[in-house]
Structures are given as C-alpha cells and as structure tokens.
Design an enzyme around this catalytic site. Structure first.
Site, PDB file in Angstrom:
ATOM      1  N   HIS A 185      42.873  36.468  35.754  1.00 41.78           N
ATOM      2  CA  HIS A 185      41.680  36.165  36.816  1.00 41.78           C
ATOM      3  C   HIS A 185      41.852  37.010  38.004  1.00 41.78           C
ATOM      4  O   HIS A 185      43.017  37.310  38.247  1.00 41.78           O
ATOM      5  CB  HIS A 185      41.522  34.834  36.823  1.00 41.78           C
ATOM      6  CG  HIS A 185      42.347  34.038  37.691  1.00 41.78           C
ATOM      7  ND1 HIS A 185      42.945  33.024  37.219  1.00 41.78           N
ATOM      8  CD2 HIS A 185      43.156  34.166  38.805  1.00 41.78           C
ATOM      9  CE1 HIS A 185      43.769  32.142  38.099  1.00 41.78           C
ATOM     10  NE2 HIS A 185      43.887  33.235  38.959  1.00 41.78           N
ATOM     11  N   ASP A 218      37.901  32.831  47.612  1.00 45.14           N
ATOM     12  CA  ASP A 218      37.778  31.527  46.930  1.00 45.14           C
ATOM     13  C   ASP A 218      37.985  30.394  47.803  1.00 45.14           C
ATOM     14  O   ASP A 218      38.669  30.312  48.575  1.00 45.14           O
ATOM     15  CB  ASP A 218      38.099  31.539  45.608  1.00 45.14           C
ATOM     16  CG  ASP A 218      39.449  32.042  45.542  1.00 45.14           C
ATOM     17  OD1 ASP A 218      40.216  32.185  46.574  1.00 45.14           O
ATOM     18  OD2 ASP A 218      40.062  32.401  44.501  1.00 45.14           O
ATOM     19  N   ASN A 258      46.137  34.587  33.465  1.00 40.64           N
ATOM     20  CA  ASN A 258      44.996  34.989  32.315  1.00 40.64           C
ATOM     21  C   ASN A 258      44.237  36.014  32.843  1.00 40.64           C
ATOM     22  O   ASN A 258      43.196  36.227  32.183  1.00 40.64           O
ATOM     23  CB  ASN A 258      44.419  33.703  32.092  1.00 40.64           C
ATOM     24  CG  ASN A 258      43.595  33.117  33.412  1.00 40.64           C
ATOM     25  OD1 ASN A 258      43.817  33.971  34.393  1.00 40.64           O
ATOM     26  ND2 ASN A 258      42.695  32.203  33.178  1.00 40.64           N
ATOM     27  N   GLU A 260      37.396  33.861  35.928  1.00 39.27           N
ATOM     28  CA  GLU A 260      38.219  33.252  34.532  1.00 39.27           C
ATOM     29  C   GLU A 260      37.857  34.483  33.406  1.00 39.27           C
ATOM     30  O   GLU A 260      36.531  35.143  33.525  1.00 39.27           O
ATOM     31  CB  GLU A 260      38.132  31.925  34.255  1.00 39.27           C
ATOM     32  CG  GLU A 260      38.394  30.921  35.534  1.00 39.27           C
ATOM     33  CD  GLU A 260      39.994  30.757  35.725  1.00 39.27           C
ATOM     34  OE1 GLU A 260      40.663  31.703  35.255  1.00 39.27           O
ATOM     35  OE2 GLU A 260      40.388  29.736  36.181  1.00 39.27           O
TER      36      GLU A 260
HETATM   37  C1  F6R Z   1      43.610  33.268  45.168  1.00 36.60           C
HETATM   38  C2  F6R Z   1      42.869  33.756  44.157  1.00 36.60           C
HETATM   39  C3  F6R Z   1      43.765  33.874  42.828  1.00 36.60           C
HETATM   40  C4  F6R Z   1      45.271  34.288  43.076  1.00 36.60           C
HETATM   41  C5  F6R Z   1      45.961  34.104  41.391  1.00 36.60           C
HETATM   42  C6  F6R Z   1      47.214  34.594  41.652  1.00 36.60           C
HETATM   43  O1  F6R Z   1      42.827  33.227  46.235  1.00 36.60           O
HETATM   44  O2  F6R Z   1      41.861  34.176  44.146  1.00 36.60           O
HETATM   45  O3  F6R Z   1      43.144  35.007  42.143  1.00 36.60           O
HETATM   46  O4  F6R Z   1      45.537  35.697  43.299  1.00 36.60           O
HETATM   47  O5  F6R Z   1      45.811  33.123  41.106  1.00 36.60           O
HETATM   48  O6  F6R Z   1      48.054  33.463  42.229  1.00 36.60           O
HETATM   49  P1  F6R Z   1      49.666  33.479  42.936  1.00 36.60           P
HETATM   50  O7  F6R Z   1      49.654  34.703  43.927  1.00 36.60           O
HETATM   51  O8  F6R Z   1      49.821  32.025  43.501  1.00 36.60           O
HETATM   52  O9  F6R Z   1      50.387  33.971  41.689  1.00 36.60           O
END
Ligand code: F6R
Length: 248
Positions: A138, A67, A136, A143
């Site tokens: 994702h 992303d 959440n 989401e």
């Molecule tokens: C990042 C991504 C997100 C993260 C998720 C966890 O490219 O796609 O899904 O993997 O938000 O983030 P952290 O590792 O910072 O807790």
C-alpha cells in the site's frame, strides 16, 4: 525510477532530507506531501535539525498529508494529526494554516474527501510527495485492489495493515477500521515522488515495487509509471533486488 542505496536508516533519512532541502532552496513556497509511520521519522528529525541550524525555513511551505484514520480526533495520540504535530510541525516555523490533514472526525466523510481533493488542486498540486510502503504494497492507505484512477476516498483498512499498525494501540480492536486517503491518482499527480524504505521486512515489498508487474493488487507498483520518482533504500530493504542500485 532513480534509486539510491544507503548504508542504513540514518543515511536513507539524510538523503531524503537533502532532496527536500534542494527543492526548498529552489522554491521556498514548496507544497510537500507528507507521510506518517516509522519510516519518515528520521527524515523529519533531519529537517528539524536543518531548521534549528537556520539552514532551512518552512515559513512559506504548504503541506498535505496522505491520510488520516476515521474516528480519531486531533487530540488522540494515535491520530496522524497528532503524529505530524508532535514529530514535525511543532518544531519548525510552519504556518499551521498551511498544514493539511484529512479530518478524521468529519460528519460527512464523502464531502471531506471531495473538499480535500479540491484543496490540493486549489493550492496548485503537490510539488514533492514523500511516501513509505506497506508490507502489502500500500501507498497512503491505498490497499491491494485499489483503482489507479482514485482521488481522495474512504478505505476499509486491510487486516494486515491494522495488524502492522496495532503496535501503536492498546489492542488490535482499537485500530480504526476505516481511513481517508489520497487516491493513487492524487499521488501520481505529484510532480516529484520520493519513497523511503528500510529494513529486511520491507525487502519483498521493495522488490515487487521496483521489479514486479504493475498491478492493482500491488498498489506501489504504479510508481513505475511516474516520470520523476526516487526510491531511497537502506541495504536491508534493497537485499532482494536483482539490479544493483546506485550507491550513496
Ligand atoms: C502513512 C502511510 C502508509 C505508511 C506505510 C509504511 O501516512 O500512508 O502508507 O507509509 O504503512 O508505514 P511504516 O513507515 O510505519 O512502515
């Protein structure tokens, strides 16, 4: 679903690096799907160190990132392009033309999504996708409520996701409201997936991912349907699981 229970973040990162290394030895031209965020930083450090010890080469590797925020340029310190370059790509021998991240400054986001998806197909799909998990549920920026049938698309970021990511920005108002993300279908098409989670904060999300109902309201639960997934957890992240996981 395979599960590995690591003692701590360090061991979790080492296990993920070991899996990637094994795959790279089998297929030096591996296509890796990559994530940003705090979770994979330790993994990237391990892979860099293996490269520096001449145990690994990324010469023929291709990467596709999950992303990118819409509205942030490559040079913005908060862009995922910048994150990947600083934390991984600039330290290894990867060909920059083999690295792919959605263009957050595109004038035509719909077209960018279409092209990104086509690019993934044209390089033969993803061999191994690395994932983190949001509080959440994702994965990527898919989401709660995201369709399991989505390919790369534009998303409105959840308030909780913007709050969680605000730690990197001067203020929450500076966190972009939209992003481009691979869809759940794109992620599920990867031939192998490893999801990493560490810390007590992730324990409830991990429980729902592994033991909850498969539902769009908790996107990561879809991974229960993938034939080749490995969940790598540290003890704190695994603390709410009913089943005992395989210990490292
Ligand atoms: C990042 C991504 C997100 C993260 C998720 C966890 O490219 O796609 O899904 O993997 O938000 O983030 P952290 O590792 O910072 O807790």
């Amino acid at each position: 679903m395979k599960t590995y229970l690591a003692e701590d973040y360090e061991q979790m990162s080492a296990k993920a690096a070991e899996i990637i290394k094994e795959q790279l030895v089998n297929k030096p031209s591996l296509t890796l799907g990559l994530a940003t965020g705090a979770t994979p930083l330790g993994l990237y450090k391990k892979l860099i160190s293996e490269y520096q010890k001449e145990q690994l080469s990324f010469h023929d590797v291709k990467t596709v990132n999950l992303d990118e925020y819409l509205g942030l340029s490559k040079n913005d310190v908060n862009s995922y392009y910048h994150f990947m370059y600083e934390n991984f790509f600039r330290h290894i021998n990867i060909n920059p033309n083999h690295t792919h991240i959605p263009n957050g400054m595109t004038e035509d986001p719909q077209q960018e999504c279409k092209q990104y998806e086509q690019m993934i197909q044209s390089i033969g799909g993803i061999d191994l996708q690395v994932l983190g998990i949001g509080l959440n549920g994702h994965i990527g920026f898919n989401e709660p409520g995201s369709s399991f049938d989505c390919s790369t698309h534009i998303v409105q970021l959840d308030k909780s996701t913007r709050q969680a990511n605000a730690r990197f920005f001067p203020a929450i108002e500076d966190v972009p409201t939209e992003a481009i993300t691979m869809g759940i279908k794109t992620i599920m098409n990867a031939r192998q997936i490893i999801l990493l989670a560490s810390g007590a904060k992730k324990a409830e999300a991990v429980r729902r991912l592994m033991e909850g109902k498969v539902e769009a309201q908790f996107p990561a639960s879809v991974l229960q349907l993938h034939p080749n997934v490995c969940i790598i957890l540290d003890k704190d992240a695994a603390s709410l699981l009913r089943e005992r996981s395989t210990s490292l």
